[in-house]
Design a protein around this motif. Structure first.
Motif, short mmCIF file in Angstrom:
data_model
loop_
_atom_site.label_atom_id
_atom_site.label_comp_id
_atom_site.label_asym_id
_atom_site.label_seq_id
_atom_site.Cartn_x
_atom_site.Cartn_y
_atom_site.Cartn_z
N LEU A 246 0.98 -1.29 0.04
CA LEU A 246 -0.08 -0.17 0.01
C LEU A 246 0.75 1.37 0.13
O LEU A 246 1.92 1.45 0.82
N HIS A 247 0.56 2.20 -0.86
CA HIS A 247 1.31 3.57 -1.05
C HIS A 247 0.09 4.41 -0.39
O HIS A 247 -1.18 4.48 -1.19
N MET A 248 0.38 5.45 0.27
CA MET A 248 -0.50 6.52 0.38
C MET A 248 0.20 8.17 0.63
O MET A 248 1.34 8.30 1.17
N VAL A 249 -0.38 8.78 -0.51
CA VAL A 249 0.21 10.18 -0.65
C VAL A 249 -0.82 11.22 -0.12
O VAL A 249 -1.82 11.15 -1.00
N LEU A 250 -0.31 12.05 0.69
CA LEU A 250 -1.18 13.19 1.04
C LEU A 250 -0.77 14.48 0.12
O LEU A 250 0.21 14.54 -0.57
N GLU A 251 -1.76 15.63 0.26
CA GLU A 251 -1.53 16.77 -0.41
C GLU A 251 -0.43 17.37 -0.12
O GLU A 251 0.19 18.35 -0.63
N VAL A 280 -4.02 8.24 -3.15
CA VAL A 280 -3.77 9.61 -3.36
C VAL A 280 -4.92 10.66 -2.92
O VAL A 280 -6.06 10.47 -3.32
N GLN A 281 -4.35 11.80 -2.16
CA GLN A 281 -5.42 12.59 -1.97
C GLN A 281 -5.93 13.56 -3.28
O GLN A 281 -5.26 13.79 -4.00
N GLU A 282 -7.22 13.68 -3.18
CA GLU A 282 -7.86 14.10 -4.37
C GLU A 282 -7.14 15.51 -5.06
O GLU A 282 -7.15 15.52 -6.13
N ALA A 283 -6.93 16.25 -3.95
CA ALA A 283 -6.48 17.80 -4.65
C ALA A 283 -4.93 17.46 -5.40
O ALA A 283 -4.78 18.39 -6.20
N VAL A 284 -4.32 16.42 -5.15
CA VAL A 284 -3.19 16.38 -5.71
C VAL A 284 -3.05 14.96 -6.68
O VAL A 284 -1.95 14.60 -7.16
N ALA A 285 -4.21 14.33 -6.84
CA ALA A 285 -4.18 13.00 -7.76
C ALA A 285 -3.70 13.33 -8.97
O ALA A 285 -2.86 12.64 -9.33
N GLU A 286 -4.07 14.27 -9.75
CA GLU A 286 -3.62 14.46 -11.31
C GLU A 286 -2.20 14.86 -11.16
O GLU A 286 -1.49 14.16 -12.00
N ARG A 287 -1.58 15.55 -10.27
CA ARG A 287 -0.31 15.73 -10.35
C ARG A 287 0.49 14.66 -10.03
O ARG A 287 1.55 14.27 -10.63
N VAL A 288 0.14 13.71 -9.07
CA VAL A 288 0.75 12.60 -8.55
C VAL A 288 0.65 11.56 -9.88
O VAL A 288 1.80 11.15 -10.17
N HIS A 289 -0.38 11.42 -10.50
CA HIS A 289 -0.46 10.50 -11.40
C HIS A 289 0.57 10.78 -12.89
O HIS A 289 1.08 9.94 -13.37
N ALA A 290 0.44 12.38 -12.75
CA ALA A 290 1.37 12.80 -14.17
C ALA A 290 3.06 12.40 -13.77
O ALA A 290 3.42 11.92 -14.73
N ARG A 291 3.08 12.73 -12.49
CA ARG A 291 4.67 12.43 -12.01
C ARG A 291 4.73 11.10 -12.26
O ARG A 291 6.17 10.49 -12.53
N LEU A 292 3.87 10.19 -11.65
CA LEU A 292 4.22 8.67 -11.82
C LEU A 292 4.36 8.19 -13.17
O LEU A 292 5.25 7.42 -13.47
N ALA A 293 3.23 8.55 -13.97
CA ALA A 293 3.67 8.26 -15.45
C ALA A 293 4.78 8.57 -15.90
O ALA A 293 5.61 7.93 -16.75
N GLY A 294 5.38 9.64 -15.84
CA GLY A 294 6.67 10.30 -16.23
C GLY A 294 7.83 9.44 -15.72
O GLY A 294 8.85 8.98 -16.43
N ARG A 295 7.72 9.23 -14.63
CA ARG A 295 8.81 8.16 -13.83
C ARG A 295 8.73 6.83 -14.41
O ARG A 295 9.78 6.22 -14.67
N MET A 296 7.68 6.34 -14.65
CA MET A 296 7.46 4.99 -15.15
C MET A 296 8.08 4.93 -16.41
O MET A 296 8.72 3.91 -16.90
N THR A 376 -8.55 7.47 -5.02
CA THR A 376 -8.41 8.90 -4.57
C THR A 376 -9.21 8.99 -3.17
O THR A 376 -10.30 8.16 -2.88
N PHE A 377 -8.88 9.88 -2.27
CA PHE A 377 -9.67 10.06 -1.04
C PHE A 377 -9.51 11.69 -0.78
O PHE A 377 -8.86 12.41 -1.48
N ARG A 378 -10.68 11.92 0.06
CA ARG A 378 -10.59 13.47 0.42
C ARG A 378 -9.87 13.98 1.53
O ARG A 378 -9.17 14.80 1.39
N THR A 379 -10.00 13.51 2.64
CA THR A 379 -9.61 13.63 3.78
C THR A 379 -8.78 12.38 4.62
O THR A 379 -8.84 11.45 4.27
N PRO A 380 -7.70 12.59 5.23
CA PRO A 380 -6.98 11.55 6.00
C PRO A 380 -7.68 10.35 6.77
O PRO A 380 -7.52 9.48 6.51
N ALA A 381 -9.03 11.04 7.35
CA ALA A 381 -9.85 9.82 8.13
C ALA A 381 -10.41 9.13 6.90
O ALA A 381 -10.59 7.86 7.32
#
Length: 676
Positions: A246-251, A280-296, A376-381
Motif C-alpha cells: 500500500l502507498h498513501m500520498v497526502l496533499e 492519493v489525496q484528491e487535491a493532488v491526484a492529477e499531479r501525482v499520476h502525471a509524475r508517476l507516469a513520467g517516472r515509469m 483517491t480520497f478527500r480527507t486523512p480519515a
C-alpha cells in the motif's frame, strides 16, 4: 549534429560465480537433505525469465525425500536445542560469514532465476545477513533461554498459504531470513519449500553454506515442490500478512520524492507482497499520476544483471499474459508508458490504473507485478477507512511532510511495516520468543473426520466487535487499571485467577515499543490488537481450575486491546459468567467478552467460517476435524491449535502468559526518516 539521446552502454554485471557453482554440479539439482544434495529423478528445467535459456535442472522432492528430511530434522533438532545459546550464536555467525563470502554467487543466482534487478537482490541479501546476525546477538543476550519454554520443533518458516493451503506463486519472499534465522536461533530445525519466485537455486546455495559453516546435518532442509506437504509443521500462532503493498500520498507530500519512490518499488516489491495499491489525496491526484507516469516511462527495463536495470522480467510468460488480459478488462483508466522493452523474455511495461473505486474487483484482489492501482480520497480519515477496509497490508509507504499527520496515520494504519517518506519496507525479524512455546502447550493434530458447522450466536460476536474498537482505543495504562480492579474483586474468592489478571495488567502497563536508531532513520516496533478472538478453553482445566485457565487466556487477550468469545465448555458457564462479571464491574465494556456454547468440533468449524472473527484459539484440539486449518485460511483467520498440555501450564507460576500476549497482537514496524 548533436544527438537527441544517448544509448546507454553495456554494463552487465558478471555471472561467472553463479555459472561456476551450477557447473560444479553439472547443472543437476535435487533436494538438500541431511547436509547433502540428493540427485533427483524427473528433473524440470529452471529457465531465466530474462532470456528463456535453461539455467539448471531441479527435481522436486518425493514422498521418500520428505520422510527422510523429517526424520533427519527430528534427529538434529533436540541436539541443536540442547546446545548453549552462545554455541548456537557462534554457528549462526559462522553461517553469516559463509553467506557473506558467497555474496556475489547468491545475488547472481537470485537475479538469474527470479528476474529481480541485481541491485534489489543485493539489498535483499544484505537484509538477510542483518537478520541472521541479529538473531545470533539475541542468543548472546539470553533471549532464547527462558525457563519452562521449549522450541516448536521442526518448522517450515516462510510458507505463504492461501485459502487452499497451497503456496502463493505471486508473492515475493527472498530468502525469508527474517523468519529462518529466529526459528533456528530459538532451537528449531527448519524445512524450506521454495516457491516459483523464491530463488530455488539460491536457497540450495544457502543450505550448502550452512553445511560448510558447521550447522548440524538435518537441521536445515530444502525441498522444492513440497510446500503443501509441510502445512502440518509447527508454526507460531500469529498471522502472516500477505497481499498488495500500500502507498498513501497526502496533499502536503513531496510529490516528486513520492513518485520516484513508488515507481522504483515496481521492480523491487517488499517480501511477502503481490502488487501495489495507491491512495492519493484528491487535491493532488492529477499531479501525482502525471509524475508517476513520467517516472515509469523512464524506468530502465532489461537484463536483471545490469546494475542500471530498474525493472526486470516477470517470473514467467503466464503471469504476463494474465496481467495483460486484466489491463484490457479493467473499468479504470490505464496509463501504460512504453519504455524500451527487450526483444525476448517475460518483460512487461509498468502500468498505472486510475479512476478505481473500492468495490471494483481490482482493489479487492490486487494485481501482482508492475501494476499500480490508484484510488483517491478527500480527507486523512477517509484514507484510513479505505486502507483498513481490506486485510492488513504486509507493507505500506506513507508520504506527508507534516510529522503530526504522518505519525497519526501511520499508527492507525493496519499494515505490517509502515515507512514514512521512504520505501524501506523490509519486515523486522521475528523475536526469538515467537518460535518457542511453554513446555505444556504442544501443537495439536486434529482427527480425520468430517464435521458440519453449527450455528454461531451472531449477537455475541456483533456486540464484541462493536465494543472492541473503543476498548483498543484506550491507553494501555487504562486497560491495565481495569484488569487490576477486576483482579482485586476476584482475589477474595479466587486468588490464582486474580494473580493471572494482575500479571497481565502489569505486563500491559509496562509494555513499551522497541526503538532502534541509525543515522537518518529510526525504527519503532509496536503491537496492535488482532480484533476479536474466539477461545475454546482447555479440557484439562474444566474440573480442576476452569476460572484459572480462562483468566490466564483472557488477561493477555484483553490487555492487548482485543475482544473475545469464550467457549468454557460443559459445566463451566457459571465460572465464565462470574469472571466476566468481575471484569465488567472493574470497568470493562459490557459485551466485550461473550460466551458461546455448543459441540466443540461443530462450533470450531462455524467460528472458522466467520469473516468478522479475527482469530480462533483451540486448546485441546484432538477432537477437531483435520480440515479446520483450511476453513480458517479461507477467511484469512489466525488459527492456533494446541493440546491441553500439562496441568502445570495453567496452575504453575506464570503459565503461558508471554505466549498469549505475543499471539494476541500483531507486530507493526514504523520507519521514520529525516534529513535536510
Amino acid at each position: 549534429m548533436a544527438p537527441n539521446a544517448l544509448d546507454r552502454g553495456q554494463g552487465r554485471a558478471p555471472d561467472a560465480e553463479a555459472r561456476a557453482w551450477i557447473g560444479q554440479r553439472d547443472g543437476a539439482f535435487g533436494p538438500w537433505i541431511a547436509g547433502s544434495l540428493r540427485p533427483g529423478a524427473d528433473a524440470t528445467a529452471i529457465c531465466s525469465p530474462a532470456s528463456g535459456a535453461e539455467l539448471a535442472r531441479l527435481a522436486d522432492a518425493t514422498s521418500a525425500d520428505l520422510a527422510d528430511a523429517r526424520a533427519a530434522a527430528a534427529t538434529a533438532q533436540p541436539l541443536w536445542a540442547a546446545l548453549p545459546g552462545v554455541e548456537r550464536a557462534r554457528k549462526l555467525n559462522d553461517w553469516a560469514a559463509e553467506i557473506a563470502a558467497r555474496e556475489a554467487c547468491l545475488t547472481q543466482l537470485l537475479a538469474l532465476e527470479t528476474g529481480r534487478p541485481v541491485r534489489a537482490c543485493r539489498r535483499g541479501l544484505s537484509a538477510a545477513l542483518d537478520a541472521l546476525r541479529q538473531a545470533a546477538g539475541s542468543l548472546l543476550a539470553g533471549a532464547a533461554d527462558r525457563l519452562g519454554h521449549v522450541p516448536l520443533g521442526v518448522v517450515a518458516p516462510g510458507l505463504s498459504f492461501g485459502p487452499s493451503l497451497g503456496p502463493s506463486p505471486d508473492l515475493s519472499q527472498d530468502l525469508s531470513q527474517d523468519r529462518i534465522a529466529p526459528a533456528l536461533a530459538a532451537g528449531n530445525a527448519v524445512i524450506l519449500a521454495p516457491g516459483p519466485t523464491d530463488g530455488k537455486l539460491a536457497m540450495l546455495c544457502l543450505a550448502e553454506a550452512a553445511g560448510t559453516a558447521g550447522l548440524p546435518p538435518g537441521l536445515l532442509a530444502v525441498l522444492s515442490g513440497a510446500a503443501g506437504a509441510l502445512s502440518d509443521l509447527a508454526q507460531p500462532p500469529v498471522a502472516a500478512l500477505r497481499g498488495p503493498c500500500l502507498h498513501m500520498v497526502l496533499e502536503d507530500a513531496d510529490l516528486d520524492a513520492a513518485a520516484d519512490g513508488i515507481a522504483g518499488m515496481l521492480g523491487d516489491p517488499p517480501p511477502g507482497t503481490a502488487g501495489h495499491r495507491l491512495l492519493v489525496q484528491e487535491a493532488v491526484a492529477e499531479r501525482v499520476h502525471a509524475r508517476l507516469a513520467g517516472r515509469m516511462a523512464r524506468l530502465i527495463i532489461g537484463d536483471p544483471l545490469d546494475p542500471a536495470t530498474d525493472l526486470g522480467p516477470l517470473p514467467g510468460t503466464a503471469l504476463r499474459d494474465r496481467l495483460t488480459a486484466a489491463l484490457a478488462e479493467t473499468r479504470g483508466v490505464t496509463i501504460q508508458p512504453l519504455p524500451r522493452l527487450p526483444d525476448r523474455g517475460a518483460f512487461m511495461a509498468p502500468a498505472l490504473i486510475t479512476g478505481l473505486a473500492p468495490a471494483m474487483p481490482e482493489m479487492a484482489t490486487g494485481l501482482p507485478g508492475p501494476v499500480l492501482l490508484s484510488m483517491t480520497f478527500r480527507t486523512p480519515a477517509e484514507a484510513i477507512r479505505l486502507a483498513n477496509a481490506t486485510p492488513p497490508a504486509p507493507a505500506a509507504s506513507l508520504w506527508s511532510e507534516t510529522l503530526s499527520t504522518a505519525l497519526d496515520l501511520a499508527t492507525r494504519l493496519e499494515a505490517g511495516t509502515v515507512c514514512v517518506n521512504g520505501t524501506e519496507l523490509e519486515p523486522a525479524p521475528d523475536p526469538l520468543e515467537l518460535w518457542q512455546r511453554p513446555a505444556g502447550l504442544a501443537p495439536a493434530r486434529p482427527v480425520a473426520r468430517p464435521v458440519a458447522a453449527a450455528p454461531v450466536p451472531s449477537a455475541a460476536l456483533t456486540t464484541a466487535r462493536r465494543a472492541q474498537s473503543g476498548w483498543a482505543g484506550r491507553s494501555t495504562a487504562e486497560r491495565a487499571a481495569i484488569l487490576t480492579r477486576a483482579a482485586t474483586r476476584l482475589a477474595e474468592s479466587a486468588e490464582a485467577p486474580a494473580a493471572r489478571l494482575a500479571s497481565a495488567a502489569g505486563a500491559a502497563a509496562t509494555a513499551s515499543a522497541g526503538w532502534a536508531e541509525t543515522p537518518g532513520r529510526a525504527t519503532l516496533t509496536r503491537h496492535r490488537p488482532l480484533g476479536v478472538i474466539a477461545v475454546l478453553c482447555p479440557e484439562i482445566c474444566r474440573q480442576a481450575a476452569p476460572v484459572l485457565a480462562m483468566a490466564s487466556i483472557l488477561g493477555p487477550v484483553l490487555a492487548a486491546g482485543n475482544g473475545a468469545l469464550l467457549c468454557p465448555g460443559a459445566g463451566a458457564n457459571a465460572e465464565a459468567e462470574a469472571l466476566i462479571a468481575a471484569l465488567e464491574a472493574g470497568g470493562m465494556p459490557k459485551g466485550l467478552v461473550g460466551i458461546v456454547s455448543g459441540p466443540r468440533a461443530a462450533l470450531a468449524c462455524a467460528l472458522a467460517a466467520r469473516v468478522d472473527l479475527d482469530a480462533l484459539w483451540c486448546f485441546g484440539a484432538g477432537d477437531l476435524p483435520e480440515d479446520l486449518p483450511a476453513r480458517a485460511a479461507a477467511t484469512g483467520k489466525v488459527l492456533w491449535l494446541s493440546e491441553d498440555g500439562a496441568s502445570e501450564t495453567w496452575t504453575g507460576p506464570g503459565g503461558a502468559s508471554d505466549l498469549f500476549r505475543v499471539a494476541a497482537g500483531r507486530r507493526q514496524t514504523l520507519r521514520l526518516s529525516w534529513g535536510a
